[in-house]
Design an enzyme around this catalytic site. Structure first.
Site, PDB file in Angstrom:
ATOM      1  N   ASP A   6       0.822  -1.219   0.000  1.00 51.47           N
ATOM      2  CA  ASP A   6       0.000   0.000   0.000  1.00 51.47           C
ATOM      3  C   ASP A   6       0.855   1.267   0.000  1.00 51.47           C
ATOM      4  O   ASP A   6       0.390   2.330   0.422  1.00 51.47           O
ATOM      5  CB  ASP A   6      -0.931  -0.009   1.216  1.00 51.47           C
ATOM      6  CG  ASP A   6      -0.148  -0.025   2.536  1.00 51.47           C
ATOM      7  OD1 ASP A   6       1.100  -0.080   2.486  1.00 51.47           O
ATOM      8  OD2 ASP A   6      -0.787   0.018   3.599  1.00 51.47           O
TER       9      ASP A   6
ATOM     10  N   CYS B  14       4.845   0.159   2.923  1.00 54.51           N
ATOM     11  CA  CYS B  14       5.364  -1.130   3.387  1.00 54.51           C
ATOM     12  C   CYS B  14       6.622  -0.968   4.240  1.00 54.51           C
ATOM     13  O   CYS B  14       6.829  -1.729   5.190  1.00 54.51           O
ATOM     14  CB  CYS B  14       5.635  -2.060   2.206  1.00 54.51           C
ATOM     15  SG  CYS B  14       6.718  -1.379   0.936  1.00 54.51           S
TER      16      CYS B  14
ATOM     17  N   HIS C 107       9.538  -3.390  -2.765  1.00 52.67           N
ATOM     18  CA  HIS C 107       8.651  -3.685  -1.638  1.00 52.67           C
ATOM     19  C   HIS C 107       9.457  -4.180  -0.444  1.00 52.67           C
ATOM     20  O   HIS C 107      10.481  -4.853  -0.600  1.00 52.67           O
ATOM     21  CB  HIS C 107       7.631  -4.765  -2.053  1.00 52.67           C
ATOM     22  CG  HIS C 107       6.627  -5.086  -0.995  1.00 52.67           C
ATOM     23  ND1 HIS C 107       5.569  -4.252  -0.691  1.00 52.67           N
ATOM     24  CD2 HIS C 107       6.508  -6.146  -0.155  1.00 52.67           C
ATOM     25  CE1 HIS C 107       4.846  -4.791   0.278  1.00 52.67           C
ATOM     26  NE2 HIS C 107       5.407  -5.937   0.626  1.00 52.67           N
TER      27      HIS C 107
ATOM     28  N   HIS D  77       1.518  12.377 -10.994  1.00 56.30           N
ATOM     29  CA  HIS D  77       0.910  11.080 -10.653  1.00 56.30           C
ATOM     30  C   HIS D  77       1.865  10.286  -9.768  1.00 56.30           C
ATOM     31  O   HIS D  77       3.057  10.191 -10.056  1.00 56.30           O
ATOM     32  CB  HIS D  77       0.610  10.269 -11.929  1.00 56.30           C
ATOM     33  CG  HIS D  77      -0.380  10.917 -12.827  1.00 56.30           C
ATOM     34  ND1 HIS D  77      -0.643  10.500 -14.122  1.00 56.30           N
ATOM     35  CD2 HIS D  77      -1.211  11.990 -12.616  1.00 56.30           C
ATOM     36  CE1 HIS D  77      -1.567  11.264 -14.660  1.00 56.30           C
ATOM     37  NE2 HIS D  77      -1.916  12.179 -13.773  1.00 56.30           N
TER      38      HIS D  77
END
Length: 332
Positions: free
Chosen positions: A129, A132, A242, A323
């Site tokens: 999300d 992490c 991640h 973005h």
């Protein structure tokens, strides 16, 4: 002491403390080394060293040290295994270590078993999300569900901002890669990924050593305040995009996370065992392509659905469009 072990099935390089290692534990480690053989029912039947190779006497007492076997730093040892056959009590020879049942491991749970502690070291997946890094640290420090209540990511992001604002010399625009005020506003957003700067700050904040394992390279990267000499350490796993955390548990399960131990004393007598197990788990993850090459991986912008290549491509797109929501494009 570094030793290179070779068998008919593989090669393994290990590091030992020659002053304290017991020979019986050394034999047990070899027997459990899956790089050298796969069948734990096999025992070490021969160790040879030197040139030409000469056999090492495998007999020992409880207190026999490794250095008493004339094994030296840099030696290459040739290991042979044999299957331990069941014999009657009257004819059974003494084996280096009694046969023990191999602990069960599961393909769906990346884990390794630490024999000296009788527990599993388990990869605990953290939600993908964009927080992490923060959530992995919370899991290790305060428990499996702590990032939902005890130390949510927004609080740790604010800790980072406070550190940066207090020390403009250490956290300069050059170090941050952008003006300090912009960086502070950026890292407070829930879509922004943390990295080395945040790891260093939070290691100091919690007074803990963060050992971060880069799966692609296999490198162990440590973050800590060396002046404060932290007494605890935690282990994070970094795939390239991640962060996950390692937890230790007597039960191999996806459900029983509340009893995980994910923070250990630096003076723990099993510290080296835990780090060695982490290295084995890293090799497992490498074999399963758990890492992501941040130069060549493809990501999709979740705001406009553009396909971008690598971390540089994503960063450039973020600068041009504002973005910040990205997801990896999985290989089909």
């Amino acid at each position: 002491m570094r030793l290179k072990l070779k068998s008919s099935n593989g090669v393994s390089t290990i590091t030992l403390d020659e002053s304290t290692k017991l020979f019986k534990d050394f034999l047990a480690d070899i027997r459990e080394n899956i790089d050298l053989h796969q069948d734990i029912s096999e025992v070490v039947s021969s160790i040879k060293s030197g040139f030409p190779p000469k056999p090492i006497d495998l007999t020992y007492t409880v207190d026999t040290k490794l250095d008493e076997k004339n094994i030296k730093d840099g030696d290459q040892l040739l290991i042979e295994f044999s299957t331990l056959k069941r014999k009657s009590i009257s004819e059974a020879p003494l084996s280096p270590r009694p046969l023990e049942k191999k602990p069960d491991l599961r393909d769906d749970i990346p884990a390794t078993y630490i024999e000296s502690i009788k527990k599993y070291l388990i990869l605990r997946n953290i939600p993908d999300d964009n927080s992490c890094l923060f959530n992995s640290i919370s899991y290790a420090i305060s428990g499996s569900d702590s990032y939902n209540n005890v130390s949510p990511p927004e609080e740790l992001r604010n800790v980072v901002v406070n550190y940066i604002e207090k020390d403009p010399e250490l956290y300069s625009d050059l170090i941050l890669g952008r003006p300090r005020n912009e960086y502070c506003e950026w890292i407070k957003k829930k879509e922004s990924w943390g990295g080395a700067i945040e790891l260093g700050i939070l290691a100091d904040w919690f007074n803990v050593r963060i050992v971060c394992i880069d799966i692609e390279s296999g490198n162990f990267i440590r973050f800590e305040n060396e002046k404060e000499s932290p007494g605890k350490f935690i282990i994070l796993i970094y795939s390239g995009i991640h962060y996950d955390v390692l937890g230790m548990n007597s039960e191999l399960s996806l459900e029983n996370k509340s009893s995980d131990v994910a923070q250990w004393s630096i003076e723990d007598p099993h510290e080296e065992d835990i780090l060695t197990a982490s290295q084995k788990l890293c090799k497992q993850l490498q074999s399963k392509d758990y890492s992501t090459n941040t130069t060549t991986f493809r990501v999709r912008c979740l705001d406009c659905y553009s396909i971008l290549v690598g971390e540089m491509g994503a960063s450039k797109h973020a600068e041009e469009t504002g973005h910040l929501n990205f997801g990896e494009v999985k290989k089909s």
